[in-house]
Design a protein around this motif. Structure first.
Motif, PDB file in Angstrom:
ATOM      1  N   LYS A 168       0.977  -1.305  -0.123  1.00 54.91           N
ATOM      2  CA  LYS A 168      -0.149  -0.077  -0.057  1.00 54.91           C
ATOM      3  C   LYS A 168       1.064   1.171  -0.093  1.00 54.91           C
ATOM      4  O   LYS A 168       0.564   2.490  -0.638  1.00 54.91           O
ATOM      5  CB  LYS A 168      -0.985  -0.144   1.313  1.00 54.91           C
ATOM      6  CG  LYS A 168      -2.170  -1.034   1.103  1.00 54.91           C
ATOM      7  CD  LYS A 168      -2.750  -0.886   2.508  1.00 54.91           C
ATOM      8  CE  LYS A 168      -4.151  -1.953   2.404  1.00 54.91           C
ATOM      9  NZ  LYS A 168      -4.871  -1.907   3.692  1.00 54.91           N
TER      10      LYS A 168
ATOM     11  N   TYR B   3       0.960   4.187  -2.855  1.00 52.09           N
ATOM     12  CA  TYR B   3       0.718   5.604  -2.493  1.00 52.09           C
ATOM     13  C   TYR B   3       2.014   6.310  -2.965  1.00 52.09           C
ATOM     14  O   TYR B   3       1.699   7.472  -3.587  1.00 52.09           O
ATOM     15  CB  TYR B   3       0.483   5.674  -1.115  1.00 52.09           C
ATOM     16  CG  TYR B   3       0.239   7.090  -0.606  1.00 52.09           C
ATOM     17  CD1 TYR B   3      -1.076   7.751  -0.786  1.00 52.09           C
ATOM     18  CD2 TYR B   3       1.310   8.022  -0.172  1.00 52.09           C
ATOM     19  CE1 TYR B   3      -1.205   8.899  -0.403  1.00 52.09           C
ATOM     20  CE2 TYR B   3       0.913   9.231  -0.079  1.00 52.09           C
ATOM     21  CZ  TYR B   3      -0.133   9.684   0.077  1.00 52.09           C
ATOM     22  OH  TYR B   3      -0.479  11.028   0.362  1.00 52.09           O
TER      23      TYR B   3
ATOM     24  N   THR C 275       4.272  13.034   2.821  1.00 52.63           N
ATOM     25  CA  THR C 275       4.971  12.696   4.150  1.00 52.63           C
ATOM     26  C   THR C 275       4.883  11.552   4.700  1.00 52.63           C
ATOM     27  O   THR C 275       4.054  10.595   4.189  1.00 52.63           O
ATOM     28  CB  THR C 275       4.372  13.761   5.074  1.00 52.63           C
ATOM     29  OG1 THR C 275       3.178  13.176   5.564  1.00 52.63           O
ATOM     30  CG2 THR C 275       4.202  15.114   4.808  1.00 52.63           C
TER      31      THR C 275
ATOM     32  N   GLY D 214       3.799  10.503   7.372  1.00 51.73           N
ATOM     33  CA  GLY D 214       2.560  10.339   7.876  1.00 51.73           C
ATOM     34  C   GLY D 214       1.351  10.235   6.906  1.00 51.73           C
ATOM     35  O   GLY D 214       0.493   9.177   7.384  1.00 51.73           O
ATOM     36  N   ASP D 215       1.492  10.883   5.774  1.00 54.03           N
ATOM     37  CA  ASP D 215       0.419  10.338   4.764  1.00 54.03           C
ATOM     38  C   ASP D 215       0.665   9.010   4.320  1.00 54.03           C
ATOM     39  O   ASP D 215      -0.340   8.260   4.188  1.00 54.03           O
ATOM     40  CB  ASP D 215       0.773  11.230   3.432  1.00 54.03           C
ATOM     41  CG  ASP D 215       0.523  12.751   3.594  1.00 54.03           C
ATOM     42  OD1 ASP D 215      -0.234  13.153   4.572  1.00 54.03           O
ATOM     43  OD2 ASP D 215       1.283  13.651   3.125  1.00 54.03           O
TER      44      ASP D 215
ATOM     45  N   CYS E 241       1.820   6.496   6.252  1.00 51.96           N
ATOM     46  CA  CYS E 241       1.281   5.694   7.451  1.00 51.96           C
ATOM     47  C   CYS E 241      -0.347   5.487   7.107  1.00 51.96           C
ATOM     48  O   CYS E 241      -0.817   4.488   7.311  1.00 51.96           O
ATOM     49  CB  CYS E 241       1.357   6.216   8.559  1.00 51.96           C
ATOM     50  SG  CYS E 241       3.285   5.996   9.134  1.00 51.96           S
ATOM     51  N   ARG E 242      -0.888   6.987   7.010  1.00 51.08           N
ATOM     52  CA  ARG E 242      -2.353   6.569   6.878  1.00 51.08           C
ATOM     53  C   ARG E 242      -2.723   5.781   5.695  1.00 51.08           C
ATOM     54  O   ARG E 242      -3.864   5.164   5.833  1.00 51.08           O
ATOM     55  CB  ARG E 242      -2.877   8.296   6.807  1.00 51.08           C
ATOM     56  CG  ARG E 242      -2.866   8.713   7.992  1.00 51.08           C
ATOM     57  CD  ARG E 242      -3.667  10.303   7.881  1.00 51.08           C
ATOM     58  NE  ARG E 242      -2.884  11.277   7.534  1.00 51.08           N
ATOM     59  CZ  ARG E 242      -1.738  11.637   8.065  1.00 51.08           C
ATOM     60  NH1 ARG E 242      -1.189  11.228   9.017  1.00 51.08           N
ATOM     61  NH2 ARG E 242      -0.986  12.666   7.326  1.00 51.08           N
ATOM     62  N   SER E 243      -2.290   6.044   4.649  1.00 51.06           N
ATOM     63  CA  SER E 243      -2.726   5.176   3.361  1.00 51.06           C
ATOM     64  C   SER E 243      -2.578   3.969   3.660  1.00 51.06           C
ATOM     65  O   SER E 243      -3.294   2.980   2.934  1.00 51.06           O
ATOM     66  CB  SER E 243      -2.146   5.796   2.056  1.00 51.06           C
ATOM     67  OG  SER E 243      -0.565   5.370   2.089  1.00 51.06           O
TER      68      SER E 243
ATOM     69  N   GLY F 103      -2.594   2.446   6.628  1.00 48.76           N
ATOM     70  CA  GLY F 103      -3.319   1.714   7.744  1.00 48.76           C
ATOM     71  C   GLY F 103      -2.471   1.548   8.681  1.00 48.76           C
ATOM     72  O   GLY F 103      -2.966   0.487   9.447  1.00 48.76           O
TER      73      GLY F 103
ATOM     74  N   SER G  95       0.852   2.085  11.695  1.00 51.72           N
ATOM     75  CA  SER G  95       1.686   3.148  12.713  1.00 51.72           C
ATOM     76  C   SER G  95       3.018   3.132  12.160  1.00 51.72           C
ATOM     77  O   SER G  95       3.372   2.436  11.213  1.00 51.72           O
ATOM     78  CB  SER G  95       1.681   2.575  14.071  1.00 51.72           C
ATOM     79  OG  SER G  95       2.586   1.343  13.998  1.00 51.72           O
TER      80      SER G  95
END
Length: 120
Positions: free
Chosen positions: A17, A21, A31, A33-34, A36-38, A40, A42
């Motif tokens: 993933k 991304y 980033t 952080g982006d 990590c969010r994409s 799912g 930590s």
């Protein structure tokens, strides 16, 4: 101390993933952080997954990927291309740092790459 309890399967899925991304967002200032969010997961899980797979963390991977994209563009660029514009398109804003990172990765400055590949 916090222990990463993620399994190998979830880290493999996170890598897939994250790479998707990064490839889709190459013109954006993505980033970690982006990512990590994409994916799912930590930051700890993403760090572990990248270090296991590539031997580097996600931030270093992201920078190398963006540098590679700049390199590809410089190789195809016309003689009047502006290196700063190309670098900015790939979210490099501090041009001195960018040039140093580029040289460390490719063994030459961005201007040298551009000059070597000028098509007449």
């Amino acid at each position: 101390a916090y222990v990463d309890k993620s399994g190998a399967t979830s880290r493999t899925r996170a890598i897939s993933k994250a790479i998707a991304y990064i490839n889709d967002a190459h013109d954006e200032a993505a980033t970690v952080g982006d990512i990590c969010r994409s994916a799912g997961v930590s930051l700890r899980t993403l760090n572990r997954a990248f270090r296991e797979r590539f031997g580097i963390g996600p931030k270093a991977y992201l920078i190398r990927h963006r540098l590679s994209e700049v390199h590809k563009e410089l190789v195809r660029a016309p003689a009047d291309a502006q290196i700063a514009d190309i670098a900015n398109r790939h979210a490099f804003w501090h041009l001195g740092q960018f040039a140093g990172d580029y040289k460390a990765m490719f063994g030459e400055l961005p201007s040298e790459t551009l000059k070597r590949h000028i098509r007449i």
